[in-house]
Scaffold this motif. Sequence first.
Motif, PDB file in Angstrom:
ATOM      1  N   VAL A 180      36.947  49.304  50.795  1.00  0.00           N
ATOM      2  CA  VAL A 180      37.919  48.465  50.093  1.00  0.00           C
ATOM      3  C   VAL A 180      38.704  47.610  51.083  1.00  0.00           C
ATOM      4  N   LEU A 181      39.136  48.218  52.190  1.00  0.00           N
ATOM      5  CA  LEU A 181      39.830  47.443  53.231  1.00  0.00           C
ATOM      6  C   LEU A 181      38.929  46.352  53.786  1.00  0.00           C
ATOM      7  N   MET A 182      37.645  46.645  53.923  1.00  0.00           N
ATOM      8  CA  MET A 182      36.704  45.646  54.419  1.00  0.00           C
ATOM      9  C   MET A 182      36.576  44.481  53.442  1.00  0.00           C
ATOM     10  N   PHE A 183      36.587  44.779  52.152  1.00  0.00           N
ATOM     11  CA  PHE A 183      36.514  43.731  51.137  1.00  0.00           C
ATOM     12  C   PHE A 183      37.733  42.820  51.216  1.00  0.00           C
ATOM     13  N   ILE A 184      38.911  43.414  51.416  1.00  0.00           N
ATOM     14  CA  ILE A 184      40.130  42.616  51.540  1.00  0.00           C
ATOM     15  C   ILE A 184      40.078  41.755  52.798  1.00  0.00           C
ATOM     16  N   CYS A 185      39.603  42.326  53.905  1.00  0.00           N
ATOM     17  CA  CYS A 185      39.486  41.546  55.149  1.00  0.00           C
ATOM     18  C   CYS A 185      38.504  40.391  54.989  1.00  0.00           C
ATOM     19  N   CYS A 186      37.421  40.618  54.270  1.00  0.00           N
ATOM     20  CA  CYS A 186      36.448  39.544  54.047  1.00  0.00           C
ATOM     21  C   CYS A 186      37.031  38.454  53.162  1.00  0.00           C
ATOM     22  N   LEU A 187      37.808  38.832  52.159  1.00  0.00           N
ATOM     23  CA  LEU A 187      38.466  37.830  51.320  1.00  0.00           C
ATOM     24  C   LEU A 187      39.443  36.994  52.133  1.00  0.00           C
ATOM     25  N   ALA A 188      40.120  37.637  53.075  1.00  0.00           N
ATOM     26  CA  ALA A 188      41.076  36.928  53.918  1.00  0.00           C
ATOM     27  C   ALA A 188      40.413  36.188  55.068  1.00  0.00           C
ATOM     28  N   GLN A 189      39.091  36.148  55.071  1.00  0.00           N
ATOM     29  CA  GLN A 189      38.314  35.445  56.098  1.00  0.00           C
ATOM     30  C   GLN A 189      38.478  36.058  57.487  1.00  0.00           C
ATOM     31  N   ILE A 190      38.908  37.302  57.551  1.00  0.00           N
ATOM     32  CA  ILE A 190      38.977  38.008  58.825  1.00  0.00           C
ATOM     33  C   ILE A 190      37.608  38.553  59.199  1.00  0.00           C
ATOM     34  N   ILE A 229      43.770  32.022  44.686  1.00  0.00           N
ATOM     35  CA  ILE A 229      44.291  30.762  44.170  1.00  0.00           C
ATOM     36  C   ILE A 229      44.273  29.672  45.234  1.00  0.00           C
ATOM     37  N   GLY A 230      44.627  30.006  46.489  1.00  0.00           N
ATOM     38  CA  GLY A 230      44.739  29.003  47.546  1.00  0.00           C
ATOM     39  C   GLY A 230      43.489  28.172  47.751  1.00  0.00           C
ATOM     40  N   PRO A 231      42.326  28.788  48.026  1.00  0.00           N
ATOM     41  CA  PRO A 231      41.123  27.975  48.237  1.00  0.00           C
ATOM     42  C   PRO A 231      40.691  27.199  47.009  1.00  0.00           C
ATOM     43  N   VAL A 232      40.958  27.743  45.823  1.00  0.00           N
ATOM     44  CA  VAL A 232      40.569  27.022  44.601  1.00  0.00           C
ATOM     45  C   VAL A 232      41.399  25.753  44.437  1.00  0.00           C
ATOM     46  N   VAL A 233      42.704  25.837  44.687  1.00  0.00           N
ATOM     47  CA  VAL A 233      43.568  24.662  44.552  1.00  0.00           C
ATOM     48  C   VAL A 233      43.149  23.568  45.528  1.00  0.00           C
ATOM     49  N   LEU A 234      42.907  23.927  46.780  1.00  0.00           N
ATOM     50  CA  LEU A 234      42.477  22.927  47.761  1.00  0.00           C
ATOM     51  C   LEU A 234      41.097  22.369  47.426  1.00  0.00           C
ATOM     52  N   LEU A 291      38.188  23.828  54.818  1.00  0.00           N
ATOM     53  CA  LEU A 291      39.026  23.731  53.623  1.00  0.00           C
ATOM     54  C   LEU A 291      39.206  25.106  52.977  1.00  0.00           C
ATOM     55  N   ILE A 292      38.134  25.876  52.906  1.00  0.00           N
ATOM     56  CA  ILE A 292      38.209  27.206  52.308  1.00  0.00           C
ATOM     57  C   ILE A 292      39.094  28.117  53.148  1.00  0.00           C
ATOM     58  N   LEU A 293      38.908  28.063  54.473  1.00  0.00           N
ATOM     59  CA  LEU A 293      39.715  28.913  55.353  1.00  0.00           C
ATOM     60  C   LEU A 293      41.197  28.556  55.257  1.00  0.00           C
ATOM     61  N   SER A 294      41.511  27.259  55.236  1.00  0.00           N
ATOM     62  CA  SER A 294      42.901  26.834  55.110  1.00  0.00           C
ATOM     63  C   SER A 294      43.491  27.285  53.778  1.00  0.00           C
ATOM     64  N   GLY A 295      42.693  27.202  52.715  1.00  0.00           N
ATOM     65  CA  GLY A 295      43.177  27.637  51.411  1.00  0.00           C
ATOM     66  C   GLY A 295      43.456  29.123  51.358  1.00  0.00           C
ATOM     67  N   VAL A 296      42.612  29.918  52.009  1.00  0.00           N
ATOM     68  CA  VAL A 296      42.821  31.363  52.013  1.00  0.00           C
ATOM     69  C   VAL A 296      44.097  31.724  52.763  1.00  0.00           C
TER      70      VAL A 296
END
Length: 365
Positions: free
Chosen positions: A247-257, A330-335, A311-316
Amino acid sequence: MTQPKKRFDLARLMFGILFILVMIVVCLWVVRPFILGFAWAGMVVIATWPLLLRVQKYTGGRRTPAVIFMTLLLVVVFVLPFGLVINSIVDNSGQLVDWVGKPENWHIPKLAWLNDIPGVGRRLYRNWQAMTADNGKVLVASVQPYAGAATTWFVSQVAHVGGFMLHGTLMVVFSALLYAKGESVAKGIRHFALRLAEKRGEAAVILGAQAIRAVALGVVVTALTQALLGGIGLAISGIPYATLLTVLMFICCLAQIGPSLILFPAVFWLYWSGDNTWGTVLLVWSCVVVSMDNFLRPALIRLGADLPLLLILSGVIGGLLAFGMIGLFIGPVVLAVSYRLISAWIDEVPEPTDELPDLERDLNI
């Protein structure tokens, strides 16, 4: 007989506009607690609508079973993982603070390898020995209050993520409603866009939907794939708490870490514990999982829309700072939506022709 010319009533126009503005502000104030949850639900429903139609096809064309299945899937994929992490951290927060606050748990390393650094190594080593004299009690006593305060602050911030769980719950509820009445809602949005900007408005809605689907495919699906494969490697290698780490890995991947923040420490732990065979296996598997986003994410993003990875990384990152954990979605979708709309508007400019004046010649460049 000519009718008298109607006098322009400026006060009436101003009060009418003022009344409309007040109504808009009041409506936004009323629905303010639900805006983020509804926006998140709209993005999720747009991205997963083809999957809903496929499930509906397998259920004999009935919408209700398909909606129930998709709602349960959202709970499993989005709500439960984050809730598991938050509850685990909060439940163990007391033990963490107590451990940090005890000086006997602090072990000061000798750092003898500082002597091997050319030039300044011996001086650095002597200074370190002076700081850690008397078993480092002075250093530990000076650092301990700050460490305890930092740990307490971190735990308190994690505890405040309950707002994210609230938005997650609202997202699931609104998603179920949108799944059930998706066609009607889509028709209403397109009609509103047509009324607002005619054909350009409808085209903007379509472009926005494409951008949302591209982000969902590129960011969420890639993160989910890497987390699942990484979690399988952790479980097979015998790493404890493999579910929580997944689960922590999934969160890190979402955050582009990336998953490396979880996988490589696990590899180090296996080697340190003497299990070299499984350590090597997990190391090879980790290299494969970490490198997946180099080709999987761009390919998935381009299936929906051609969006720059920057753009995706900046949005995240920007979304995380602006909206908290929900900003990961929401961030990457808005950008992405803004980028697609601006690109479409720029592309409407006609190509320059020979009949246009030569700017360089006119400016004597």
